[in-house]
Enzyme design. Sequence first.
Site, PDB file in Angstrom:
ATOM      1  N   ASP A 184      -5.486   2.936  13.216  1.00  0.00           N
ATOM      2  CA  ASP A 184      -4.354   3.418  13.018  1.00  0.00           C
ATOM      3  C   ASP A 184      -4.173   4.862  12.368  1.00  0.00           C
ATOM      4  OD1 ASP A 184      -2.619   1.597  14.307  1.00  0.00           O
ATOM      5  OD2 ASP A 184      -2.658   0.417  12.342  1.00  0.00           O
TER       6      ASP A 184
ATOM      7  N   ASP B 119       0.933  -1.004   0.018  1.00  0.00           N
ATOM      8  CA  ASP B 119      -0.047   0.015  -0.170  1.00  0.00           C
ATOM      9  C   ASP B 119       0.855   0.976   0.115  1.00  0.00           C
ATOM     10  OD1 ASP B 119      -2.445  -1.245  -0.189  1.00  0.00           O
ATOM     11  OD2 ASP B 119      -2.873  -1.170   1.847  1.00  0.00           O
TER      12      ASP B 119
ATOM     13  N   ARG C  96       2.553   4.169  16.791  1.00  0.00           N
ATOM     14  CA  ARG C  96       2.001   5.498  15.771  1.00  0.00           C
ATOM     15  C   ARG C  96       2.747   6.865  16.232  1.00  0.00           C
ATOM     16  NH1 ARG C  96       1.701   0.904  13.951  1.00  0.00           N
ATOM     17  NH2 ARG C  96       0.153   0.536  12.107  1.00  0.00           N
TER      18      ARG C  96
ATOM     19  N   SER D 198      -3.216  -9.317   7.721  1.00  0.00           N
ATOM     20  CA  SER D 198      -2.742  -8.024   7.922  1.00  0.00           C
ATOM     21  C   SER D 198      -1.745  -7.796   9.177  1.00  0.00           C
ATOM     22  CB  SER D 198      -3.858  -7.100   7.966  1.00  0.00           C
ATOM     23  OG  SER D 198      -3.235  -5.790   8.649  1.00  0.00           O
TER      24      SER D 198
HETATM   25  N1  ARG Z   1      -6.011  -3.874  16.523  1.00  0.00           N
HETATM   26  C1  ARG Z   1      -5.018  -3.275  17.077  1.00  0.00           C
HETATM   27  C2  ARG Z   1      -4.635  -2.008  17.192  1.00  0.00           C
HETATM   28  O1  ARG Z   1      -5.531  -1.436  16.759  1.00  0.00           O
HETATM   29  C3  ARG Z   1      -3.660  -3.915  15.815  1.00  0.00           C
HETATM   30  C4  ARG Z   1      -3.765  -2.979  14.657  1.00  0.00           C
HETATM   31  C5  ARG Z   1      -2.613  -3.384  13.890  1.00  0.00           C
HETATM   32  N2  ARG Z   1      -2.400  -2.757  12.562  1.00  0.00           N
HETATM   33  C6  ARG Z   1      -2.231  -3.005  11.205  1.00  0.00           C
HETATM   34  N3  ARG Z   1      -2.339  -2.216  10.380  1.00  0.00           N
HETATM   35  N4  ARG Z   1      -2.481  -4.343  10.955  1.00  0.00           N
HETATM   36  O2  ARG Z   1      -3.719  -1.454  17.741  1.00  0.00           O
END
Ligand code: ARG
Length: 400
Positions: free
Chosen positions: A124, A14, A95, A175
Site C-alpha cells: 500500500d 496507526d 489506493r 490486519s
Molecule cells: N495483499 C493485499 C494487497 O496488497 C491486501 C493488502 C491489505 N492491506 C492492508 N493494509 N491490510 O493488495
Amino acid sequence: MAKRVVLAYSGGLDTSVAVRWMIDELGVEVVALAVDVGQAADDWTVVRERALAAGAAEATVIDARAEFAEDFVAPALKANALYEGRYPLVSALSRPVIVKHLVEAARYHGADAVAHGCTGKGNDQVRFEVSTRALAPDLEVVAPVRGWGMTREESIYYAYDHGIPIQATKEKVYSIDDNLWGRAIECGEMEDPWAVPPPGVWSLTRPTVTEPCDLVIGFEQGVPVEIDGERLGMLDVIERLNTVVGSYGWGRIDMVENRRVGIKSRETYECPASLALILAHKDLESICLERDLEREKARIEPRYAELVYDGLWFSPLKQALDAFVDSSQEFVTGEVRLRLEPGSCAVTGRRSPHSLYDYRLATYDAEDRFRHEDSAGFVRLWGLGIETWADRQGSKRVRD
Ligand code: ARG
C-alpha cells in the site's frame, strides 16, 4: 520541511496516532481526510471526531463509493483483473482513488505534503507514493508509521497518553482492509501458510442460505447494469451481489502472493461480488469476442493486474491497456445466469444480441449449415508442414 500535511485517515490506531505524532514531532498542521470506498468502518461521524480529538486542524469525510465503483472497479472488471490469477485487487484499486482525493485536498488546503499510515513491508505504501508522484510530483509524501519504530503496544500507550479515543486492544491480531470490491484479512495465526484460517475471520461470506437461487446479470459494453431485469448503478450491483453471493458462503480466497517489496505473504480474502462479476463477465466475453481478440486480451489481463497491484494505476502503459480493453468491450453486451448454491456460484447460461455463437454452425442436427466438404482440404493443408517433417526428419528420430 512541510508545514501543512493532508493525511489519508482511516480512523484506526496507526493513523490516529500519526495525526498527533506529526504535529508533535514534525511541527506540521494536519488535515485528516477519510475516503469512503465502502469499508465497513465505524460511523463516519465518530471517525471524524476521533481525528479532531487527535489534534487534526480539520477532518473531512468524502463519499467516493460511486466514483470508486465506476472509475476504478469497472475498468478492472472489464480487464478481468486478477493478480496472480486469483486476487481481484481489492486494496490495490482503492489506493489510487484515495490518492486522487488526497491530492485534491492538498491543493484545496494549500498543503505541501500528503501522508499515509502504511508500514514499510506492504504494497500500500508503494501505491500511495507512486500514485502521488504521478498526480502531483511537487508534493512531499510523509510516512510516519514507517519511520517511528513503535510497536503496536507502544502506539496504544501513545494514544492513551495523548487522550486519543481509540478502541484498539493489545490483542488485535488481524490486519484488515476492506471496500466494495472485497475484504483482505492478514496476520495472526494465518502467518503460518499451513494454518487453517479461523472461522472468525470471515464476515462477508458466512453461509446463511441453503435454498439455491438463480441470478441474471445484464452487462452493457462490459459493465454490469442489471440484476434480474432491474436497472442498477455499478455501486448497487456490487453491494447487492456482496450480500446475495456472500450469503451462500462463496467468494473466499486463501493464497500466498508475491508482494512488490519481495515478500511472500499469506493472504485471505472475501470477494463474493467481485469474483461473481469477473466470472460472469469473462463468460459473456466467450460469446461476444472474436477468437483472436479474446486470446490477446487474455494475454494482457495478467499484465494489467500486475500494474494495478504494483501501484502503477496512473501510468502510460495502464492507460494504453485501458484503451485496448475499452475497445474490446464494444459488443460485450448481454446476460449471464449464475446459479448459487451453498459454497458455489456457477454460470448456467449466457446470451447476447451480438453473440458469435451460431447454432447453425455448431449443431449436429438437421439445421446444420456448416460446409463439411471444406474441412478435408483445410485439415490437409493444416497438417502439410507436419507431414513434410514426418517424412524427412520425424521418422528418422523415431528410428534412431
Ligand atoms: N495483499 C493485499 C494487497 O496488497 C491486501 C493488502 C491489505 N492491506 C492492508 N493494509 N491490510 O493488495
